[in-house]
Write a protein that holds these residues in place. Structure first.
Motif, PDB file in Angstrom:
ATOM      1  N   ASN A 269      27.699  28.161  53.430  1.00  0.00           N
ATOM      2  CA  ASN A 269      28.957  28.050  54.427  1.00  0.00           C
ATOM      3  C   ASN A 269      30.157  28.272  53.658  1.00  0.00           C
ATOM      4  OD1 ASN A 269      26.834  27.287  56.061  1.00  0.00           O
ATOM      5  ND2 ASN A 269      27.925  25.738  57.360  1.00  0.00           N
ATOM      6  N   ASN A 270      30.590  27.709  52.469  1.00  0.00           N
ATOM      7  CA  ASN A 270      31.988  27.607  51.788  1.00  0.00           C
ATOM      8  C   ASN A 270      31.968  28.898  51.083  1.00  0.00           C
ATOM      9  OD1 ASN A 270      32.402  25.117  52.803  1.00  0.00           O
ATOM     10  ND2 ASN A 270      31.635  23.912  51.211  1.00  0.00           N
ATOM     11  N   GLN A 271      30.859  29.577  50.674  1.00  0.00           N
ATOM     12  CA  GLN A 271      31.319  31.064  50.033  1.00  0.00           C
ATOM     13  C   GLN A 271      32.123  31.744  50.964  1.00  0.00           C
ATOM     14  OE1 GLN A 271      27.513  33.245  49.482  1.00  0.00           O
ATOM     15  NE2 GLN A 271      26.887  32.827  51.617  1.00  0.00           N
ATOM     16  N   TYR A 272      32.120  31.628  52.069  1.00  0.00           N
ATOM     17  CA  TYR A 272      33.012  32.547  53.007  1.00  0.00           C
ATOM     18  C   TYR A 272      34.433  32.218  52.899  1.00  0.00           C
ATOM     19  CZ  TYR A 272      28.537  34.301  54.958  1.00  0.00           C
ATOM     20  OH  TYR A 272      27.603  34.855  54.885  1.00  0.00           O
ATOM     21  N   TYR A 273      34.777  31.061  52.470  1.00  0.00           N
ATOM     22  CA  TYR A 273      36.109  30.536  52.284  1.00  0.00           C
ATOM     23  C   TYR A 273      36.711  30.787  50.879  1.00  0.00           C
ATOM     24  CZ  TYR A 273      35.252  28.549  56.814  1.00  0.00           C
ATOM     25  OH  TYR A 273      34.985  28.222  58.195  1.00  0.00           O
ATOM     26  N   ILE A 274      35.880  31.274  50.123  1.00  0.00           N
ATOM     27  CA  ILE A 274      36.629  31.648  48.722  1.00  0.00           C
ATOM     28  C   ILE A 274      37.596  32.825  48.850  1.00  0.00           C
ATOM     29  CG2 ILE A 274      35.998  32.630  46.592  1.00  0.00           C
ATOM     30  CD1 ILE A 274      33.259  31.469  46.440  1.00  0.00           C
ATOM     31  N   PRO A 275      37.422  33.770  49.712  1.00  0.00           N
ATOM     32  CA  PRO A 275      38.669  34.572  49.735  1.00  0.00           C
ATOM     33  C   PRO A 275      39.578  33.947  50.511  1.00  0.00           C
ATOM     34  CG  PRO A 275      36.403  35.873  50.315  1.00  0.00           C
ATOM     35  CD  PRO A 275      36.295  34.359  50.244  1.00  0.00           C
ATOM     36  N   VAL A 276      39.436  33.191  51.627  1.00  0.00           N
ATOM     37  CA  VAL A 276      40.526  32.720  52.183  1.00  0.00           C
ATOM     38  C   VAL A 276      41.524  31.727  51.409  1.00  0.00           C
ATOM     39  CG1 VAL A 276      41.217  31.155  54.336  1.00  0.00           C
ATOM     40  CG2 VAL A 276      39.173  32.704  54.413  1.00  0.00           C
ATOM     41  N   ALA A 277      40.605  30.853  50.444  1.00  0.00           N
ATOM     42  CA  ALA A 277      41.508  30.079  49.531  1.00  0.00           C
ATOM     43  C   ALA A 277      42.391  30.724  48.563  1.00  0.00           C
ATOM     44  CB  ALA A 277      40.609  28.960  48.916  1.00  0.00           C
ATOM     45  N   ALA A 278      41.585  31.773  47.945  1.00  0.00           N
ATOM     46  CA  ALA A 278      42.468  32.769  47.056  1.00  0.00           C
ATOM     47  C   ALA A 278      43.402  33.537  47.474  1.00  0.00           C
ATOM     48  CB  ALA A 278      41.050  33.667  46.499  1.00  0.00           C
ATOM     49  N   TYR A 279      43.280  34.059  48.760  1.00  0.00           N
ATOM     50  CA  TYR A 279      44.241  34.869  49.489  1.00  0.00           C
ATOM     51  C   TYR A 279      45.499  33.916  49.775  1.00  0.00           C
ATOM     52  CZ  TYR A 279      40.765  38.296  50.759  1.00  0.00           C
ATOM     53  OH  TYR A 279      39.690  39.130  50.745  1.00  0.00           O
ATOM     54  N   ALA A 307      46.465  40.796  47.331  1.00  0.00           N
ATOM     55  CA  ALA A 307      46.110  39.852  48.591  1.00  0.00           C
ATOM     56  C   ALA A 307      46.144  40.454  49.946  1.00  0.00           C
ATOM     57  CB  ALA A 307      47.465  38.675  48.487  1.00  0.00           C
ATOM     58  N   VAL A 308      47.186  41.409  50.154  1.00  0.00           N
ATOM     59  CA  VAL A 308      47.338  41.919  51.503  1.00  0.00           C
ATOM     60  C   VAL A 308      45.846  42.999  51.728  1.00  0.00           C
ATOM     61  CG1 VAL A 308      48.812  43.769  52.802  1.00  0.00           C
ATOM     62  CG2 VAL A 308      49.760  41.891  51.522  1.00  0.00           C
ATOM     63  N   PHE A 309      45.685  43.620  50.648  1.00  0.00           N
ATOM     64  CA  PHE A 309      44.563  44.695  50.778  1.00  0.00           C
ATOM     65  C   PHE A 309      43.397  43.711  51.016  1.00  0.00           C
ATOM     66  CE2 PHE A 309      40.904  46.203  48.124  1.00  0.00           C
ATOM     67  CZ  PHE A 309      40.543  47.229  49.079  1.00  0.00           C
ATOM     68  N   GLY A 310      43.319  42.683  50.354  1.00  0.00           N
ATOM     69  CA  GLY A 310      41.875  41.680  50.546  1.00  0.00           C
ATOM     70  C   GLY A 310      41.944  41.137  52.138  1.00  0.00           C
ATOM     71  N   ILE A 311      43.016  40.658  52.499  1.00  0.00           N
ATOM     72  CA  ILE A 311      43.102  40.280  53.841  1.00  0.00           C
ATOM     73  C   ILE A 311      42.729  41.246  54.907  1.00  0.00           C
ATOM     74  CG2 ILE A 311      44.696  39.487  55.753  1.00  0.00           C
ATOM     75  CD1 ILE A 311      46.268  38.104  53.517  1.00  0.00           C
ATOM     76  N   PRO A 332      38.747  41.399  45.199  1.00  0.00           N
ATOM     77  CA  PRO A 332      40.077  41.055  45.326  1.00  0.00           C
ATOM     78  C   PRO A 332      40.323  39.611  44.892  1.00  0.00           C
ATOM     79  CG  PRO A 332      39.781  42.682  47.000  1.00  0.00           C
ATOM     80  CD  PRO A 332      38.276  42.464  46.455  1.00  0.00           C
ATOM     81  N   SER A 333      39.334  38.852  45.369  1.00  0.00           N
ATOM     82  CA  SER A 333      39.601  37.315  45.562  1.00  0.00           C
ATOM     83  C   SER A 333      39.280  36.844  43.796  1.00  0.00           C
ATOM     84  CB  SER A 333      38.649  36.597  46.195  1.00  0.00           C
ATOM     85  OG  SER A 333      38.645  37.179  47.713  1.00  0.00           O
ATOM     86  N   ILE A 334      38.468  37.738  43.096  1.00  0.00           N
ATOM     87  CA  ILE A 334      38.240  37.319  41.640  1.00  0.00           C
ATOM     88  C   ILE A 334      39.469  37.781  40.980  1.00  0.00           C
ATOM     89  CG2 ILE A 334      36.946  38.198  39.748  1.00  0.00           C
ATOM     90  CD1 ILE A 334      34.721  38.743  41.566  1.00  0.00           C
TER      91      ILE A 334
END
Length: 520
Positions: A269-279, A307-311, A332-334
């Motif tokens: 479940n939480n893997q999907y929140y890695i980009p959210v937190a990183a952005y 970050a804008v690209f990743g979003i 992009p999150s990395i």
């Protein structure tokens, strides 16, 4: 150690990892979409409606068609090309993070190397080396970001620098492989030029370079009378596929015990929140540095653009939250995570959380890769199978049926003869299909609007087109695949093709879920 030597070592390591995973993954729909499309181009056809319906511009098809023209049609050629592209993704992540990271003594390049390792686990070891267009689309985007950051770091006041031109050429090329990714990238880069307060003439130059490759390719499509299909299909997906559009996004799991639980709910479940937190954390950190310094430094500008690209590209994970979509856009999150690692103060709390989630994700990716690449072949769960157009591992329970189906078609049809591959029945909106069988047996589809996603685009108009093509090509054999009808959506006016098949074809053979029909 000199940077060139490091890059050489990392490239060799990346290629070894990718080649190790080259033939271990069985994805008959995804791979078939690309191999069959490329073969149709070699045959002089223009399959654009079929390709754009799944948001695949024709760039990847033409690259594969060129490779097939040079080396011959082979699954191995397509997968080797994918392995090279994926290696390029990992290298681009290293170069971007190496450019961004301030390295104190004793930790030289530790952060870029960590970013490289995380990126590597999100590629072929977990996803396979399949020639899907997401890989070149993402690779070109990351290289565009790299050259943009180099340009911002050392730009000249006059003239167009090489980095400026490379940035927009790579961005323009990305549109040809995944137009959604490329458009979000170009938007983020244009925003970067405005934030950099570039002269308006440079923004005009950027726009002209962006439009150059799509413009000339558009002229080609227009001359080939393919533009109507292209334009119509751009507005078709994903709305046509109700079963897989807008899936519920997983809720965060806060129970640490679920890390080692059989369901692995904490990681899943939480893997999907890695980009959210990183952005979020990276944007706050970059904007805070901007405000404190009262000017926008090149590194913070690069982070904002990334970050804008990743979003933007995160939209595909929002619509369809599964590991395949997440891991193909997580890079992009990395980069943002690597930027945050050396930061101090309150930012460390968010960075520590992201690091924890990244470690768990990397462990899961490595474990999945180990199971797919080592354990399954050793246990015989997947069997190495040789065809005239390459070898690959097929799941044990499907291997015999696939081989028998391919041999039957090869033995009962002549080279160049057309066949039809569809669903049984066509009224079911089923997302699946072993389209790669067309490539394995060397027989192209009979119809222009072939069932790219079986049951997905076969509305009344397309069914009528298929019926006409079956007569026009005097098709003698059909392969109809069993599909799961549970929870399926019945399509209106879907009986035309099934009725035609019942009247003009009779069952000839069956190999598992593959049913072969012969013209009466």
């Amino acid at each position: 150690m000199p940077k060139r030597r490091i890059l050489f070592i990392l490239t060799c390591v990346g290629l070894l990892v990718m080649l190790w995973c080259l033939d271990k993954y069985w994805a008959p729909l995804d791979e078939g979409i690309m191999t069959v499309g490329a073969e149709r181009i070699l045959a002089g056809e223009m399959p654009y409606r079929d390709i754009f319906v799944v948001m695949y511009p024709p760039g990847q098809l033409y690259v594969l068609a060129l490779l097939y023209k040079i080396f011959g049609v082979s699954l191995g050629i397509g997968r080797l090309y994918a392995a090279l592209i994926q290696t390029g993704i990992a290298i681009s992540v290293f170069l971007i993070t190496d450019l961004l990271t301030v390295r104190p003594k004793g930790t030289r390049r530790a952060v870029p190397l960590l970013a490289y390792i995380i990126a590597l686990t999100c590629l072929a070891p977990r996803m396979g080396a399949l020639p899907t267009p997401i890989w070149p689309g993402m690779a070109l985007s990351l290289w565009a970001l790299y050259f943009f950051m180099r340009y911002c770091k050392g730009t000249a006041d006059r003239g167009l620098t090489a980095d400026f031109v490379y940035t927009w050429l790579f961005a323009s090329s990305a549109i040809m492989f995944r137009h959604d990714i490329g458009i979000f990238l170009c938007g983020a880069l244009i925003l970067g030029l405005f934030l950099k307060r570039e002269r308006f003439i440079r923004i005009i130059y950027a726009g002209l370079i962006i439009l150059s490759i799509p413009f000339f390719f558009g002229i080609y499509l227009y001359l080939q009378k393919a533009m109507p299909d292209l334009i119509a299909s751009l507005f078709l997906f994903p709305f046509v596929h109700e079963k897989t559009a807008c899936l519920p996004f997983p809720r965060p799991c806060l129970d640490l015990r679920m890390i080692f639980h059989g369901s692995l709910a904490f990681i899943n479940n939480n893997q999907y929140y890695i980009p959210v937190a990183a952005y979020a954390v990276a944007l706050i950190a970059a904007v805070s540095s901007w405000i404190r310094a009262r000017k926008l430094e090149w590194a913070e500008l690069g982070i904002i653009v990334t970050a804008v690209f990743g979003i933007g590209i995160f939209n595909q994970v929002r619509i369809r939250p599964d590991p395949a979509h997440l891991l193909t856009i997580i890079f992009p999150s990395i980069i943002l995570f690597a930027y945050l690692l050396p930061k101090r103060g309150w930012i460390r709390i968010g960075t520590a959380l992201i690091a924890f989630l990244f470690v768990l994700l990397a462990i899961k990716n490595i474990d999945k890769g180990f199971k797919n690449v080592i354990r399954k072949p050793l246990r015989g769960d997947v069997v190495l199978t040789k065809f005239s157009r390459g070898s690959l591992y097929i799941p044990k329970d499907e291997q015999k049926d696939v081989v028998s189906c391919v041999k039957f078609i090869e033995g009962h049809t002549a080279p160049g003869e057309r066949i039809y591959f569809g669903n049984r029945p066509h009224s079911v909106d089923a997302f699946g299909g072993s389209l790669v069988i067309h490539t394995l047996c060397g027989r192209l589809p009979s119809e222009k609007y072939y069932e790219l996603l079986p049951g997905l685009v076969t509305d009344a108009g397309v069914q009528a087109e298929i019926v006409r093509s079956l007569d026009r090509h005097r098709v003698r054999y059909l392969v109809l695949q069993d599909v799961d009808v549970s929870g399926s959506i019945e399509k209106k006016d879907a009986g035309l093709l099934d009725t035609f098949i019942q009247e003009h074809f009779a069952a000839s053979a069956a190999f598992g879920k593959y049913h072969i029909y012969e013209r009466k």
